[in-house]
Motif scaffolding. Sequence first.
Motif, PDB file in Angstrom:
ATOM      1  N   LEU A  45       0.740  -1.071  -0.060  1.00 35.65           N
ATOM      2  CA  LEU A  45      -0.197   0.056  -0.045  1.00 35.65           C
ATOM      3  C   LEU A  45       0.792   1.430   0.248  1.00 35.65           C
ATOM      4  CD1 LEU A  45      -2.785  -0.538   2.627  1.00 35.65           C
ATOM      5  CD2 LEU A  45      -3.067  -0.939   0.311  1.00 35.65           C
ATOM      6  N   PRO A  46       0.284   2.425  -0.983  1.00 36.77           N
ATOM      7  CA  PRO A  46       0.947   3.490   0.144  1.00 36.77           C
ATOM      8  C   PRO A  46       1.306   3.838   1.155  1.00 36.77           C
ATOM      9  CG  PRO A  46      -0.745   4.217  -1.127  1.00 36.77           C
ATOM     10  CD  PRO A  46      -0.748   1.839  -1.115  1.00 36.77           C
ATOM     11  N   LEU A  47       2.210   3.815   1.751  1.00 33.73           N
ATOM     12  CA  LEU A  47       2.279   4.389   3.490  1.00 33.73           C
ATOM     13  C   LEU A  47       2.663   6.118   3.308  1.00 33.73           C
ATOM     14  CD1 LEU A  47       3.190   1.437   5.197  1.00 33.73           C
ATOM     15  CD2 LEU A  47       1.219   1.866   4.976  1.00 33.73           C
ATOM     16  N   THR A  48       2.124   6.689   4.387  1.00 34.06           N
ATOM     17  CA  THR A  48       2.952   8.097   4.645  1.00 34.06           C
ATOM     18  C   THR A  48       4.439   7.965   5.540  1.00 34.06           C
ATOM     19  OG1 THR A  48       2.430   7.911   6.679  1.00 34.06           O
ATOM     20  CG2 THR A  48       1.144   9.174   4.799  1.00 34.06           C
ATOM     21  N   SER A  49       5.427   8.135   4.360  1.00 29.08           N
ATOM     22  CA  SER A  49       6.519   7.977   5.651  1.00 29.08           C
ATOM     23  C   SER A  49       6.612   7.686   7.048  1.00 29.08           C
ATOM     24  CB  SER A  49       8.213   8.829   4.617  1.00 29.08           C
ATOM     25  OG  SER A  49       7.269  10.174   5.581  1.00 29.08           O
ATOM     26  N   ALA A  50       5.879   8.269   7.529  1.00 24.93           N
ATOM     27  CA  ALA A  50       6.001   7.961   9.299  1.00 24.93           C
ATOM     28  C   ALA A  50       5.501   6.582   9.805  1.00 24.93           C
ATOM     29  CB  ALA A  50       5.264   9.092  10.040  1.00 24.93           C
ATOM     30  N   HIS A  51       4.611   5.596   8.536  1.00 26.64           N
ATOM     31  CA  HIS A  51       4.290   5.016   8.744  1.00 26.64           C
ATOM     32  C   HIS A  51       4.795   3.609   8.371  1.00 26.64           C
ATOM     33  CE1 HIS A  51       0.189   6.005  11.638  1.00 26.64           C
ATOM     34  NE2 HIS A  51       0.932   7.319  11.099  1.00 26.64           N
ATOM     35  N   ARG A  52       5.411   3.959   6.747  1.00 24.76           N
ATOM     36  CA  ARG A  52       5.837   3.362   6.367  1.00 24.76           C
ATOM     37  C   ARG A  52       7.742   3.043   7.557  1.00 24.76           C
ATOM     38  NH1 ARG A  52       5.981  -0.158   2.513  1.00 24.76           N
ATOM     39  NH2 ARG A  52       5.090   1.003   1.222  1.00 24.76           N
TER      40      ARG A  52
END
Length: 376
Positions: A361-368
Amino acid sequence: MSSSQRCRLAGVLCVVRIAAMQIRSIVIPLLKWFSENSRDLPWRKTIDPYAIWVSEIMLQQTQVKTVIPYWERWMKQFPNIISLANAQEEDIIKLWEGLGYYSRVRNMHKAARNIVTKHNERFPCDLEHVLPLPGVGRYTGGAICSIAYNQPEPIVDGNVIRVLTRLLGIEESSKSKSVIDFLWSVADDLVKHAISLQKPMQRNASSFNQAMMELGALVCIPKNPLCNHCPLKERCIARKEKKVEMIPVVPKRASLTKRRFVGFVICWRNKMFVSRRPNSVVNAGFWEFPNWEVATKVEAVTIAEANLSLSQAELKPLCVINHSITRYRNRLEIFLIKASRKPHLANLSGKWLSESEVKELPLTSAHRKVLNKLIF
Ligand code: SF4
């Protein structure tokens, strides 16, 4: 601005205006320097307006070395306007993941569809039709028209502002409207002068605009500029007056605002719960673990109980991610919850997915970063 400040600024700009007339002499040495020193960047090997547009949008707020692999991947997956216009939003967001400022990519998608429907699938070829495209401002429009079509349209970005304010010795705020307007008029005059000197086989508008930005990126850098290696050093007022470190004058930035978020990786039967950010918010379309912005003293367990109906015994601290977005400094505290029974998440919309599905999924960088903590 008070009337006395306005008078002073008008006087200063009048003196600077005279200097601006004289700096037409920078054009030839700068073009020569650029032909010998420009970096070998992939988007410089093409004059395809689509490819140049993609590079210019990616380069907004982002460093060249970060952009190169993104641009190369993008051009492979979406090599032209039609392929971008037909793409699924989820796919373009995924490809942009990590570059930040995601409104850029959504605007590109809208612009591509707009070009297909209103411009017969061809990238518009003059500023008048380029400027109305979503996400295209005066700088980007000028960059596309000058670099792709060699039209004498000026550009003024952070690099150009630094070079011109130093060359002209402008000691007024480089953020003030009158200074910015003035720099646009100087840039306009210079690029037109560059094209008036053009010989057959040359593309002087394109080369001159890129040369100004390149000089700002490689030589006239913000701290400790390499004046001894500068092709314009004899013409530079800031250098002559030993004011290089003072110019450009930049007003103090507003201080960063701290924000605290508490989030949860909720696992149940080898799946984890993730939600898609709604369309109306920052980072719309990206996926993330459930999280809430909270005041400094609020305990994670209070958030879990209120929103997830889970008790303290089920929480385990996983990681803290600190990250900055524009003027916000965010602290994201993440807790792991391994549930034996399926949690009742009535107030949340989202999906239960396996680790490999979340990875795609596309995740925001913090959640990646949170996901990477789980995997490694
Ligand atoms: S001489 Fe120094 S300050 Fe002036 S334009 Fe060149 S690098 Fe910039």
